[in-house]
Design a protein around this motif. Structure first.
Motif, mmCIF file in Angstrom:
data_model
loop_
_atom_site.group_PDB
_atom_site.id
_atom_site.type_symbol
_atom_site.label_atom_id
_atom_site.label_comp_id
_atom_site.label_asym_id
_atom_site.label_seq_id
_atom_site.Cartn_x
_atom_site.Cartn_y
_atom_site.Cartn_z
ATOM 1 N N MET A 209 -10.664 -7.362 0.955
ATOM 2 C CA MET A 209 -9.399 -6.793 0.457
ATOM 3 C C MET A 209 -8.293 -7.066 1.458
ATOM 4 N N ASN A 210 -7.099 -7.390 0.944
ATOM 5 C CA ASN A 210 -5.958 -7.659 1.822
ATOM 6 C C ASN A 210 -5.542 -6.403 2.575
ATOM 7 N N ALA A 211 -4.978 -6.615 3.768
ATOM 8 C CA ALA A 211 -4.519 -5.472 4.551
ATOM 9 C C ALA A 211 -3.309 -4.854 3.863
ATOM 10 N N PHE A 212 -3.154 -3.552 3.988
ATOM 11 C CA PHE A 212 -2.016 -2.842 3.394
ATOM 12 C C PHE A 212 -0.780 -2.993 4.260
ATOM 13 N N THR A 213 0.366 -3.117 3.611
ATOM 14 C CA THR A 213 1.637 -3.081 4.338
ATOM 15 C C THR A 213 2.044 -1.616 4.499
ATOM 16 N N CYS A 214 3.108 -1.363 5.263
ATOM 17 C CA CYS A 214 3.601 0.003 5.441
ATOM 18 C C CYS A 214 3.991 0.602 4.084
ATOM 19 N N ALA A 215 4.576 -0.253 3.210
ATOM 20 C CA ALA A 215 4.996 0.245 1.899
ATOM 21 C C ALA A 215 3.775 0.653 1.066
ATOM 22 N N ASP A 216 2.722 -0.174 1.111
ATOM 23 C CA ASP A 216 1.481 0.158 0.390
ATOM 24 C C ASP A 216 0.971 1.524 0.842
ATOM 25 N N VAL A 217 0.964 1.689 2.141
ATOM 26 C CA VAL A 217 0.417 2.926 2.702
ATOM 27 C C VAL A 217 1.288 4.120 2.336
ATOM 28 N N GLY A 218 2.617 3.926 2.473
ATOM 29 C CA GLY A 218 3.537 5.030 2.166
ATOM 30 C C GLY A 218 3.368 5.528 0.740
ATOM 31 N N ALA A 219 3.137 4.583 -0.189
ATOM 32 C CA ALA A 219 3.008 4.965 -1.588
ATOM 33 C C ALA A 219 1.711 5.737 -1.847
ATOM 34 N N ARG A 220 0.743 5.594 -0.950
ATOM 35 C CA ARG A 220 -0.569 6.208 -1.173
ATOM 36 C C ARG A 220 -0.863 7.394 -0.262
ATOM 37 N N LEU A 221 0.032 7.681 0.657
ATOM 38 C CA LEU A 221 -0.269 8.688 1.679
ATOM 39 C C LEU A 221 -0.617 10.060 1.095
ATOM 40 N N SER A 222 0.187 10.473 0.113
ATOM 41 C CA SER A 222 0.003 11.807 -0.444
ATOM 42 C C SER A 222 -1.392 11.941 -1.087
ATOM 43 N N ALA A 223 -1.760 10.949 -1.887
ATOM 44 C CA ALA A 223 -3.075 10.997 -2.535
ATOM 45 C C ALA A 223 -4.189 10.838 -1.508
ATOM 46 N N PHE A 224 -3.939 10.018 -0.489
ATOM 47 C CA PHE A 224 -4.947 9.809 0.548
ATOM 48 C C PHE A 224 -5.237 11.110 1.293
ATOM 49 N N ARG A 225 -4.163 11.835 1.554
ATOM 50 C CA ARG A 225 -4.317 13.120 2.233
ATOM 51 C C ARG A 225 -5.189 14.075 1.422
ATOM 52 N N ASP A 226 -5.117 13.959 0.097
ATOM 53 C CA ASP A 226 -5.874 14.851 -0.766
ATOM 54 C C ASP A 226 -7.269 14.313 -1.080
ATOM 55 N N GLY A 227 -7.624 13.173 -0.464
ATOM 56 C CA GLY A 227 -8.941 12.615 -0.747
ATOM 57 C C GLY A 227 -9.044 12.084 -2.158
ATOM 58 N N GLU A 228 -7.905 11.682 -2.741
ATOM 59 C CA GLU A 228 -7.913 11.219 -4.128
ATOM 60 C C GLU A 228 -7.581 9.720 -4.223
ATOM 61 N N THR A 229 -7.745 9.006 -3.092
ATOM 62 C CA THR A 229 -7.541 7.560 -3.109
ATOM 63 C C THR A 229 -8.841 6.885 -3.532
ATOM 64 N N PRO A 230 -8.756 5.828 -4.365
ATOM 65 C CA PRO A 230 -9.990 5.113 -4.736
ATOM 66 C C PRO A 230 -10.738 4.660 -3.485
ATOM 67 N N VAL A 231 -12.065 4.663 -3.562
ATOM 68 C CA VAL A 231 -12.905 4.351 -2.400
ATOM 69 C C VAL A 231 -12.538 3.006 -1.773
ATOM 70 N N ASP A 232 -12.261 1.999 -2.634
ATOM 71 C CA ASP A 232 -12.000 0.664 -2.084
ATOM 72 C C ASP A 232 -10.682 0.595 -1.316
ATOM 73 N N GLU A 233 -9.799 1.567 -1.511
ATOM 74 C CA GLU A 233 -8.530 1.542 -0.773
ATOM 75 C C GLU A 233 -8.590 2.369 0.514
ATOM 76 N N GLN A 234 -9.581 3.228 0.581
ATOM 77 C CA GLN A 234 -9.636 4.143 1.723
ATOM 78 C C GLN A 234 -9.767 3.409 3.056
#
Ligand SMILES: [Zn+2]
Lengths: 254, 204
Positions: free
Chosen positions: A1-26
């Motif tokens: 999987m390609n590395a995430f950019t800052c924008a990719d990460v920013g868009a996912r931070l909230s869900a990541f914090r809640d443990g609701e990010t898909p496993v492959d993105e974690q």
């Protein structure tokens, strides 16, 4: 999987914090956060917001607890009162519903009369039994009529032929001794005199009481008379204190 | 930010919870008053707490809690067990609160809310038990009032989502059911709510 950019990460931070990010993105999220201090700071800020919220959540005071303690009493007494009040109204509605069903099936109706029994095991009228009422599960539990001729008085039949319409709902309790008590006219589409006659005749009728686990029990019964032979096939439930799983059955049709 | 943040609500053994719940619901449906009382007592704190967070005032929250339980019993025949009883009740709380907060909010906006007013309305600020230092206590109360103010200015659905997530610890799926929206909507609402809270509270 390609590395995430800052924008990719920013868009996912909230869900990541809640443990609701898909496993492959974690994994990509974690990798980026470990190496990017700007995104890690954003993540920390989200964490702080959560901490602040939880720390500021009010704790209940003693007064509030006292108020809460009365909540169940208020709610339960109101609900019980509503249930008691609603009983005749519910039967009336039930009757109207079936009327609609019958109207829809009018092509198959005939002039014959159909008797429908709705039996409700009533805890209140069966002293000595458990307060928790038992479900009426089959027709054998319903009270059986010993003198069935009393059910179709001539006056009723003639009322039906004259008006061309007949709908009647009667409610009563068949006691453990097989007698009718508390008979009440819930609804009638014709003269109340005829309905009263029905009640008188029903009062003289003897029943084999309903039984549960081999013992006679008192049940609340609603008789719905309609000018039809259509039989409701499916059992239906209505809510009623001390009642549950009510069967509508046309088995006692005369 | 660590893996430890991926906290999901710890659930009990669902099979047994479901069974006990189903039995309680069945008894309530027959009008068993003891069962009804047990159901209220099992859920009243969480109902009140959520109502308080959504409406911001004790009496309003208490009144709403009563309405919620009346509605629970009036519609219990429609509960099919496709959600846990708790989530189903959350949904009722939210629907009732949404209806009520429209006029409630208008009324509240006309009043100037001081810190003391705020505390009188919502109850006490939690005491971490560290200090009796009056200055610290005051400071903590001020912070709490700020947080509440910021929360209060969020749109209703965002506020609800963030409260259900951060305080009640519901999963996205449970929040989605409670709000009657898709999981994707929950995700974006939470992200927006957090962003706005961050800006308002100036959390760096
Ligand atoms: Zn970055």
């Amino acid at each position: 999987m390609n590395a995430f950019t800052c924008a990719d990460v920013g868009a996912r931070l909230s869900a990541f914090r809640d443990g609701e990010t898909p496993v492959d993105e974690q994994r990509a999220m974690r990798a980026h956060l470990a190496s990017c201090s700007a995104c890690a700071a954003q993540a920390g800020a989200l964490e702080s917001v959560g901490t602040l919220l939880r720390a500021s959540a009010p704790v209940r005071t003693r007064e509030q607890d006292v108020d809460l303690a009365h909540l169940s009493v208020r709610v339960v007494s109101q609900i019980s009162a509503e249930r008691d009040m609603a009983w005749p109204a519910r039967v009336g509605r039930l009757f109207e519903d079936w009327h609609l069903v019958w109207a829809g099936l009018s092509g198959t109706t005939s002039a014959a009369l159909c008797l429908v029994l709705v039996a409700l095991l009533s805890a209140a009228v069966s002293p000595g039994t458990d307060r928790n009422p038992v479900a009426v599960r089959d027709a054998e539990m319903l009270p059986q009529v010993l003198s069935s001729s009393a059910f179709m008085p001539a006056a009723l039949v003639s009322a039906a032929t004259q008006t061309g319409e007949l709908e009647l709902a009667l409610s009563g309790v068949v006691t453990r001794e097989g007698r009718l008590a508390d008979a009440e006219l819930v609804k009638a589409s014709f003269s109340e005199d005829v309905a009263r006659l029905m009640i008188v005749q029903l009062a003289e009728t003897r029943f084999e009481p309903a039984s549960h686990n081999g013992s006679p029990v008192a049940v609340r019964v609603v008789w719905l008379f309609s000018r039809t032979t259509v039989r409701p096939a499916a059992p239906m439930n209505i809510d009623k204190p001390g009642a549950n799983h009510i069967h509508l059955t046309a088995d006692n049709a005369v | 930010m660590a893996e430890g943040l991926s906290v999901k609500p710890v659930s009990l053994d669902w099979a047994s919870v479901g069974e006990a719940e189903a039995e309680l619901v069945a008894r309530c449906r027959t009008g068993d008053e003891r069962a009804c009382t047990a159901l209220v007592e099992a859920h009243q704190r969480m109902v009140y707490q959520l109502a308080l967070h959504l409406l911001g005032e004790h009496n309003e929250a208490l009144d709403l809690s009563q309405e919620v339980f009346l509605r629970v019993f009036r519609t219990l025949h429609a509960f099919r067990g496709h959600a846990s009883l708790r989530t189903w009740i959350y949904r009722i709380v939210i629907n009732q609160a949404r209806n009520r907060q429209r006029w409630w909010r208008r009324r509240k906006q006309r009043e100037q809310v001081s810190l003391d007013d705020h505390l009188r309305r919502v109850g006490e600020v939690p005491d971490p038990g560290r200090s009796d230092d009056p200055e610290t206590v005051v400071e903590r109360k001020e912070v709490a009032a700020c947080v509440w103010g910021a929360l209060d200015r969020l749109p209703f659905d965002q506020r609800t989502a963030i409260v259900l997530r951060e305080i009640d610890g519901l999963s996205y799926e449970e929040i989605a059911y409670s709000l009657g929206v898709a999981v994707g909507t929950v995700k974006s609402r939470l992200a927006r709510a957090r962003q706005q809270l961050r800006e308002e509270l100036r959390v760096a």
